[in-house]
Design a protein around this motif. Structure first.
Motif, PDB file in Angstrom:
ATOM      1  N   SER A 579      -2.896   3.986   1.461  1.00  0.00           N
ATOM      2  CA  SER A 579      -4.085   3.381   0.862  1.00  0.00           C
ATOM      3  C   SER A 579      -5.328   3.931   1.541  1.00  0.00           C
ATOM      4  O   SER A 579      -5.487   3.809   2.749  1.00  0.00           O
ATOM      5  CB  SER A 579      -4.018   1.858   1.014  1.00  0.00           C
ATOM      6  N   SER A 581      -9.503   3.808   1.333  1.00  0.00           N
ATOM      7  CA  SER A 581     -10.605   3.095   0.696  1.00  0.00           C
ATOM      8  C   SER A 581     -11.474   4.079  -0.068  1.00  0.00           C
ATOM      9  O   SER A 581     -11.864   5.128   0.478  1.00  0.00           O
ATOM     10  CB  SER A 581     -11.428   2.364   1.767  1.00  0.00           C
ATOM     11  N   GLU A 715     -10.988  -6.355  -2.383  1.00  0.00           N
ATOM     12  CA  GLU A 715     -10.059  -5.315  -2.817  1.00  0.00           C
ATOM     13  C   GLU A 715      -9.014  -4.998  -1.745  1.00  0.00           C
ATOM     14  O   GLU A 715      -9.350  -5.015  -0.568  1.00  0.00           O
ATOM     15  CB  GLU A 715     -10.833  -4.037  -3.132  1.00  0.00           C
ATOM     16  N   PRO A 716      -7.802  -4.664  -2.056  1.00  0.00           N
ATOM     17  CA  PRO A 716      -7.210  -4.697  -3.387  1.00  0.00           C
ATOM     18  C   PRO A 716      -6.656  -6.087  -3.738  1.00  0.00           C
ATOM     19  O   PRO A 716      -6.022  -6.729  -2.903  1.00  0.00           O
ATOM     20  CB  PRO A 716      -6.065  -3.696  -3.278  1.00  0.00           C
ATOM     21  N   TYR A 717      -6.925  -6.519  -4.956  1.00  0.00           N
ATOM     22  CA  TYR A 717      -6.478  -7.837  -5.411  1.00  0.00           C
ATOM     23  C   TYR A 717      -5.064  -7.817  -5.967  1.00  0.00           C
ATOM     24  O   TYR A 717      -4.363  -8.813  -5.953  1.00  0.00           O
ATOM     25  CB  TYR A 717      -7.377  -8.355  -6.542  1.00  0.00           C
ATOM     26  N   LEU A 718      -4.692  -6.646  -6.511  1.00  0.00           N
ATOM     27  CA  LEU A 718      -3.461  -6.610  -7.297  1.00  0.00           C
ATOM     28  C   LEU A 718      -2.221  -7.135  -6.559  1.00  0.00           C
ATOM     29  O   LEU A 718      -1.458  -7.916  -7.125  1.00  0.00           O
ATOM     30  CB  LEU A 718      -3.212  -5.194  -7.822  1.00  0.00           C
TER      31      LEU A 718
END
Lengths: 821, 104
Positions: A579, A581, A715-718
């Motif tokens: 990940s 940003s 973020e990230p919300y998913l």
């Protein structure tokens, strides 16, 4: 064979009525289908298609990724004598339209990304199949099927020629299923991860075989190395159908990890020891490696291409059984296979019980049996050419039979015939060449001249020409003289063109070598072991497989605009689980800086990595007890609560989402205790991730007493949304504040639209709740209550939303519902 | 007018295909792909880009630009404290999004 047609097959699913058949994760929702439900949905689909005008012999096309709906459509189509035309989901609209023109489907079911402009047939989204068939009867259509009727038309991948439509009958497919099951003892405890497209017969027949024995299949929303590794653990997968390339890639990742940990020698020593141990002990020896793959994987059935013997041996020594088979689309597809207890790693196994094999002229493997097709779609000359004069199917592959064991040597078409008449099998040379570390990919083809053919190596290789020359000399030293590589050339791209099953498209490479023609672009979405993944994703983002990329290049100079930059880092996250940003990536960022950021990037968090222990039975027993006694008492000291509207929950059946206004840090416990006991004993609280991270004692209390779980405020919300989906799937009610942050003004703040997305995607009721008079009891940043309060908790009526509703509108409706209480 | 952006729908579709759900999540905050058509997402992307480009924070995550529908062809957008209006129009291949500041 007991099952003559798919009418019998579907009826027999009820032998395992309650067993889980299919599981898929579609965005936030997990869908599970039992064998009984699969039977009924197949009947519904059959009735729906029939009512839509689809008749016996009509074609129904599907162009979508694997899902329960895909299987339901397959069975439903066959139940009314119609013919399914499966097309690979990654096919372009142009290719799909070409297949559509050839087969004239009555209806096409497609994935969301496909746009068929100017199509003159009905088109539906496959994920809407459930809604489309909802009103149809769930009874057997009892259509009189005949076993010789066409069932599917599958287009070949075209490694040797343009795709041809292979027509397979009910008998062909079911004979192959019977043959597979006679060879491999599939049990109802098999949990199979689906990684290959159902549009390929290998996956289709494999799936049908597994379902016929009451086992389960699991589908991923997106097939990537990271998703596969994660799903192996999440779904406790013990079996996979895989192609050798995937197994090589996974093995290379394992070896890289071992290397990084400085355990390479230990790993090699363990592999040597494991060769002398029974399987159970091998799994103990490699427990730490296998646990990274979920710890349950025991069997891999490989096909699509021969598996390198060293790859197969390494997996077996780690305690994973490798079962190799062989076949073609035209043979439904399996012709030969190893058994679980009777196998050879260097062989494609023995002919299935209902298949006859022989070696014909030129060493060609030929086959006969009920699973062999009768012809290509509207192509009589190709059909004639596919069979010998005495009716045996000519596979086009060269091989040999030894005591019934089949050994594949390669495609007849690609055998290099020297002017002396000696034949060189490309695969024999490639196996030796692949041991050279600097050669990343190799494809041996025949270079034609007036006398005959010479052996040309087309390479994807590192190093200077001199270094490659030295490597070729070393390879030749290990080959028989007649097999020697005569010349070599570099392939102009990072990878060879590949088929759907990732086999090198040898035909294109051979054409290129002999004509110097244009190179077709590589298929996006895959990178091979050894390739620089960063360069790979940048090239894909640029849609330029041949782009020259240096570490000093700025992203803007390479042509990466904001969309392409975001595409590149999204792909890195998907492929590598890293990940990065997006706010640290700018047009001026260089490739070198991006490489450094990727190296520093944190592993992408996933919802399913959240701790499971708060939901263990004894933890809940202790937590519920503490909450109902000690904590309830504390709440009552500071807050006098009156509850309104609780009678609306009298007939409530969960799971549901409970949403409330966030006016005070005490509102979670207050709302929790305002709900009836039957709800709060299975109520999990979405708790801000920073709170759980920064306040250990509070985190422990939230997890133990309130079944709290981490929910991202930024973020990230998913992953957080996915976790809510997971909780709901496990039957938990979820308490959540859609404002995201404490209101410092006492006024209701706008809701995050994630709550609308959850309501629409999960399809569960949402119960709005409003607390009045609580603000200021435990103000922001206060550790203890500052005053006693009289609080009213108003509970609204459950609200339900349809799957096609706009989630922004739903968010707004929920906001109004809380505000109006 | 403080900014404008032009987006190729075809290129955007390809970006979504290979960038997948991660791209949608990064750009649209809540991974709305399964619920919205590509053209609709391309419009929102164009609006966010148009708002984002003239802002003082060149590397601000696009998901920080919030949009909501107003009249047909018009989106209201906000970035930090700014409120903006984006007028959207499209051809078969492109979406164009000029953005205007509503108030400070």
């Amino acid at each position: 064979m007991s099952q003559r047609t798919f009418s019998d097959y579907v009826a027999d699913l009820d032998q395992f009525a309650g067993n889980l058949a299919l599981t898929s994760r579609s965005f936030l929702k997990i869908e599970r289908v039992t064998h009984h439900e699969l039977r009924l949905r197949s009947y519904q689909t059959a009735h729906y298609l029939s009512a839509s005008g689809v008749q016996r012999g009509d074609r129904v096309m599907v162009v979508a990724t694997n899902s329960p709906e895909w299987v339901e459509l397959l069975l439903g189509t066959l139940l009314i004598g119609a013919v399914l035309v499966p097309v690979d989901a990654s096919s372009s609209a142009e290719v799909t339209m070409r297949f559509a023109r050839e087969t004239s489907p009555k209806i096409v079911f497609a994935g969301r990304n496909l746009h068929l402009d100017g199509a003159d047939f009905a088109t539906h989204f496959l994920d809407e199949l459930g809604a489309l068939v909802a009103g149809s009867p769930r009874t057997d259509p009892a259509f009189p099927l005949e076993q010789e009727w066409p069932a599917v038309i599958v287009f070949t991948s075209g490694t040797t020629a343009d795709p041809k439509g292979v027509v397979l009958t009910h008998e062909n497919i079911l004979a192959n299923v019977a043959g597979i099951l006679a060879r491999i003892d599939v049990g109802p405890d098999w949990r199979l991860l689906s990684v290959l497209p159902l549009s390929h017969m290998y996956e289709m027949s494999g799936s049908l075989s597994v379902l016929a024995r009451g086992a389960s299949i699991f589908y991923m929303p997106r097939v990537t190395p990271r998703a596969i590794v994660q799903s192996l653990g999440d779904y406790q997968i013990n079996v996979m159908l895989a192609i050798p390339q995937l197994l090589s890639l996974m093995l290379e990742r394992i070896q890289q990890t071992v290397q990084e940990r400085g355990q390479a020698k230990l790993f090699q020593a363990a592999l040597r020891i494991a060769g002398h141990l029974p399987f159970a002990l091998r799994r103990v020896l490699f427990h730490s490696v296998l646990s990274q793959l979920g710890g349950h994987l025991r069997i891999v059935v490989t096909g699509g291409a021969p598996i390198p013997i060293d790859v197969a041996t390494t997996w077996e020594r780690m305690g994973v059984l490798m079962v190799q088979g062989y076949g073609l689309t035209e043979t439904s597809p399996i012709l030969s296979g190893n058994g679980l207890n009777d196998r050879r790693l260097d062989s494609a196994g023995r002919a299935l019980d209902n298949v006859q094999l022989r070696i014909g002229e030129d060493g060609e493997i030929q086959a006969k049996g009920p699973s062999v097709f009768h012809g290509y779609w509207h192509d009589e000359s190709a059909t004639r050419a596919a069979f010998s004069e005495d009716g045996w199917f000519r596979t086009g592959d060269v091989g040999r039979l030894e005591d019934g064991w089949l050994f594949i040597q390669g495609r007849l078409k690609f055998v290099v015939v020297r002017s002396s008449g000696l034949k060189v099998f490309p695969e024999d040379v490639e196996v030796v060449a692949e041991k050279e570390p600097l050669i990343r990919e190799i494809c041996i083809v025949g270079l034609r001249d007036q006398k005959g053919e010479s052996v040309l190596a087309v390479l994807v290789a590192d190093g200077s020409d001199q270094v490659v020359n030295d490597a070729i000399a070393r390879i030749n030293a290990r080959l028989e003289p007649f097999q020697h590589i005569d010349d070599w050339r570099r392939w102009p791209e990072g990878d060879f063109p590949r088929t759907r099953l990732l086999k090198v498209d040898r035909r294109q490479v051979e054409e290129w070598a002999n004509t110097g023609g244009a190179v077709a672009p590589a298929k996006p979405g895959h990178f091979e072991a050894g390739e620089d993944p960063l360069v790979h994703v940048i090239r894909l983002s640029l849609d330029d497989p041949g782009a020259v990329i240096n570490d000093s290049d700025r992203l803007a100079d390479l042509g990466l605009d904001s969309l392409r930059r975001l595409t590149a880092i999204s792909m890195l996250e998907e492929q590598l689980g890293i990940s990065i940003s997006d706010d640290v990536i700018a047009p001026e960022t260089t490739v070198e800086e991006l490489r450094r950021l990727a190296g520093e990037g944190s592993p992408a968090e996933t919802a399913l990595r959240a701790p499971r222990w708060p939901y263990w039975r004894w933890v809940r027993f202790v937590g519920n007890g503490l909450r109902e006694t000690v904590l309830r008492g504390i709440v009552r000291i500071w807050v006098r609560v009156s509850v309104e509207g609780v009678e609306g929950l009298a007939d409530f059946k969960g799971p549901a989402l409970f949403i409330f206004n966030h006016s005070d840090d005490f509102d979670g416990p207050v709302v929790y205790h305002a709900l009836p006991r039957k709800i709060r004993t299975r109520l999990a609280v979405a708790t801000a991730d920073d709170v759980l991270r920064d306040h250990k004692l509070l985190a422990l209390l939230a997890r133990v007493c309130f079944a709290g779980f981490s929910f991202a405020r930024s973020e990230p919300y998913l992953p957080s949304l996915e976790y809510v989906g997971e909780m709901v799937d496990r039957g938990w009610n979820v308490l959540i504040s859609p404002e995201g942050r404490l209101s410092t003004t006492g006024r209701l703040q706008p809701f995050k639209s994630g709550i609308g997305l959850l309501a629409v995607s999960l399809g569960v009721p949402v119960i709005p709740i409003k607390t009045i008079g609580l603000a200021g009891t435990v103000p922001l940043h206060a550790k203890w209550p500052k005053r006693r309060s009289r609080v009213t908790v108003r509970i609204g009526q459950p609200m339900c939303f349809g799957p096609r509703m706009n989630y922004d509108d739903v968010t707004e409706a929920l906001y109004r519902a809380v505000e109006d209480l | 007018m403080i900014g404008i952006d032009l987006v190729s729908i075809g290129e955007f579709r390809r970006g979504l295909e290979i960038g997948g759900a991660n791209l949608a999540r990064r750009a649209f905050a809540e991974a709305a792909v399964p619920h919205r058509e590509v053209e609709q997402l391309a419009r929102t992307w164009a609006a966010k880009e148009a708002v984002h480009k003239p802002s003082d924070a060149p590397t601000h995550p696009l998901s920080g630009v919030m949009t909501s529908p107003d009249a047909p062809g018009l989106l209201l957008a906000s970035l930090d404290e700014q409120r903006l209006a984006v007028s959207l129009s499209r051809t078969a291949e492109y979406v164009v999004a000029p953005v205007m500041r509503l108030e400070k």
